[in-house]
Scaffold this active site. Sequence first.
Site, PDB file in Angstrom:
ATOM      1  N   HIS A  44     -43.310 -53.261  12.183  1.00  0.00           N
ATOM      2  CA  HIS A  44     -41.344 -52.718  12.109  1.00  0.00           C
ATOM      3  C   HIS A  44     -41.794 -53.153  10.110  1.00  0.00           C
ATOM      4  O   HIS A  44     -42.898 -54.323   9.989  1.00  0.00           O
ATOM      5  CB  HIS A  44     -41.378 -53.520  13.141  1.00  0.00           C
ATOM      6  CG  HIS A  44     -40.957 -51.843  14.290  1.00  0.00           C
ATOM      7  ND1 HIS A  44     -40.601 -52.410  15.125  1.00  0.00           N
ATOM      8  CD2 HIS A  44     -41.738 -51.238  14.227  1.00  0.00           C
ATOM      9  CE1 HIS A  44     -41.006 -51.575  16.584  1.00  0.00           C
ATOM     10  NE2 HIS A  44     -41.539 -50.907  15.864  1.00  0.00           N
ATOM     11  N   GLU A  46     -39.451 -55.989   9.852  1.00  0.00           N
ATOM     12  CA  GLU A  46     -39.557 -57.025   9.190  1.00  0.00           C
ATOM     13  C   GLU A  46     -40.999 -58.410   9.217  1.00  0.00           C
ATOM     14  O   GLU A  46     -41.140 -59.203   8.593  1.00  0.00           O
ATOM     15  CB  GLU A  46     -38.345 -57.608  10.966  1.00  0.00           C
ATOM     16  CG  GLU A  46     -37.606 -57.059  11.099  1.00  0.00           C
ATOM     17  CD  GLU A  46     -37.345 -55.895  11.800  1.00  0.00           C
ATOM     18  OE1 GLU A  46     -35.926 -55.966  12.413  1.00  0.00           O
ATOM     19  OE2 GLU A  46     -38.175 -55.305  11.607  1.00  0.00           O
ATOM     20  N   THR A 155     -24.036 -12.828   4.398  1.00  0.00           N
ATOM     21  CA  THR A 155     -25.800 -13.153   4.276  1.00  0.00           C
ATOM     22  C   THR A 155     -26.906 -12.496   4.511  1.00  0.00           C
ATOM     23  O   THR A 155     -27.924 -13.210   3.804  1.00  0.00           O
ATOM     24  CB  THR A 155     -25.855 -14.664   5.293  1.00  0.00           C
ATOM     25  OG1 THR A 155     -25.745 -13.579   6.711  1.00  0.00           O
ATOM     26  CG2 THR A 155     -24.963 -15.759   5.586  1.00  0.00           C
ATOM     27  N   ALA A 156     -26.236 -11.257   4.281  1.00  0.00           N
ATOM     28  CA  ALA A 156     -27.418 -10.596   4.344  1.00  0.00           C
ATOM     29  C   ALA A 156     -26.755  -9.504   4.226  1.00  0.00           C
ATOM     30  O   ALA A 156     -25.591  -8.351   4.701  1.00  0.00           O
ATOM     31  CB  ALA A 156     -27.955  -9.962   5.061  1.00  0.00           C
ATOM     32  N   SER A 162     -32.112  -9.993   2.207  1.00  0.00           N
ATOM     33  CA  SER A 162     -31.354 -11.495   2.244  1.00  0.00           C
ATOM     34  C   SER A 162     -31.675 -11.530   0.871  1.00  0.00           C
ATOM     35  O   SER A 162     -31.048 -13.003   0.013  1.00  0.00           O
ATOM     36  CB  SER A 162     -31.075 -12.182   3.004  1.00  0.00           C
ATOM     37  OG  SER A 162     -32.328 -12.310   3.419  1.00  0.00           O
ATOM     38  N   ARG A 201     -41.908 -26.392   0.102  1.00  0.00           N
ATOM     39  CA  ARG A 201     -42.322 -26.165  -1.185  1.00  0.00           C
ATOM     40  C   ARG A 201     -42.482 -27.050  -2.284  1.00  0.00           C
ATOM     41  O   ARG A 201     -41.500 -26.734  -3.365  1.00  0.00           O
ATOM     42  CB  ARG A 201     -42.886 -24.570  -1.454  1.00  0.00           C
ATOM     43  CG  ARG A 201     -42.956 -24.000  -0.060  1.00  0.00           C
ATOM     44  CD  ARG A 201     -43.692 -22.460  -0.649  1.00  0.00           C
ATOM     45  NE  ARG A 201     -41.222 -21.900  -1.262  1.00  0.00           N
ATOM     46  CZ  ARG A 201     -40.855 -21.380   0.166  1.00  0.00           C
ATOM     47  NH1 ARG A 201     -41.464 -21.766   1.277  1.00  0.00           N
ATOM     48  NH2 ARG A 201     -39.730 -20.975   0.293  1.00  0.00           N
ATOM     49  N   SER A 216     -35.958 -15.086  22.147  1.00  0.00           N
ATOM     50  CA  SER A 216     -35.910 -14.554  23.900  1.00  0.00           C
ATOM     51  C   SER A 216     -36.216 -13.432  23.933  1.00  0.00           C
ATOM     52  O   SER A 216     -36.756 -13.188  25.263  1.00  0.00           O
ATOM     53  CB  SER A 216     -34.212 -14.248  23.661  1.00  0.00           C
ATOM     54  OG  SER A 216     -33.705 -15.606  23.931  1.00  0.00           O
ATOM     55  N   GLU A 270     -31.942 -23.170  10.510  1.00  0.00           N
ATOM     56  CA  GLU A 270     -32.228 -21.606   9.259  1.00  0.00           C
ATOM     57  C   GLU A 270     -32.402 -20.307   9.960  1.00  0.00           C
ATOM     58  O   GLU A 270     -33.406 -19.881  10.266  1.00  0.00           O
ATOM     59  CB  GLU A 270     -33.089 -21.780   8.103  1.00  0.00           C
ATOM     60  CG  GLU A 270     -33.060 -23.065   7.668  1.00  0.00           C
ATOM     61  CD  GLU A 270     -34.087 -23.339   6.219  1.00  0.00           C
ATOM     62  OE1 GLU A 270     -34.007 -22.238   5.598  1.00  0.00           O
ATOM     63  OE2 GLU A 270     -34.870 -24.052   5.927  1.00  0.00           O
TER      64      GLU A 270
END
Length: 338
Positions: A44, A46, A155-156, A162, A201, A216, A270
């Site tokens: 650690h 310390e 957003t798209a 997008s 990147r 899902s 994201e």
Amino acid sequence: MSLALKLAGQGRDGVKANPMVGCVVVKEDQIIAKGYHQTFGKAHAEINALEQINHQANGATLYVTLEPCSHQGKTPPCAQAIINAGVKHVVIATLDPNPLVSGQGLAKLKAADIKVSVGLLENEALTLNRGFIKRMQTGLPFVTCKIAMSLDGKTAMASGESQWITGEAARIDVQYLRAKHQAIMTGSGTILSDNPSMTVRLDTSTASPLRVVIDSRQQITDKTLNIFSNDAPILVLNPSNSKTLENGKLDLTDVLKQLANQGINTVLLEAGPNLIGAMIEENLINELIIYTAPVLMGSNANSMATLVLDTMADKIQLDLSDIRMVGDDIRITANIRI
């Protein structure tokens, strides 16, 4: 303490599930040692500092960003090492929320007649380790949601196109944002429409956050998708390995618990509007970082989140904490008011 906090941040890529901790030892107004927690399972902060002075710190003051541990874990207890080194005063930024420590390190130091002060630059220390603290207190990681959108909140395009809404400077900034997180989470729809790699990147970074895909409907079967590259680990969560709700969707709280159980403190979301909307509805997003480009995409384009709000009383209030320009785009940091 300011120096200790800067040192602590250097351990971001190496400490994994552990908190970032920095330590500075001062004697007669001179810094005689400094260190930080560098690697999970190793010494650690310390200990790394005290080793520089052969554990001889008689009469010194030790500044540390988090309460010294008092238990035997993967490493020996730091509180005892501080006592043995002869430190006379320990200044702690904030106490450790880990129930194995939480106040016990403080008590051990006081029992050894060491003067202890707590709270110097505490807010900065809490912010530094907000993911670790959230996991210790709730069993869930700290979730930041990144969104790139137009000035009219899109957003798209309706087709799913997008790339690219924001400029190059904002996209580079996102790479630094990714590097600060242990996991990057997205949905299967984003993977199928954009085929992203979801990697960091940056030539200057060694970070390889875990890539988490919420699937899902078990659609992610093509192993040639970029998400399956060898650049970073991947975890696909679907009904075969995760808890589901009555509607067939994954239980997102259970998803985050799974990640927390793996020692994940911080998650960057994201994703598309459906997953973002579901996360907002479940109060699972702690912070929004929204890159807003000076463009308009029209009424047919997709909004940033799928949310059904019928009246002004249903509106979701945001608390803005930072607004700045990144290239030609505006970067907004906000918390969702609960």
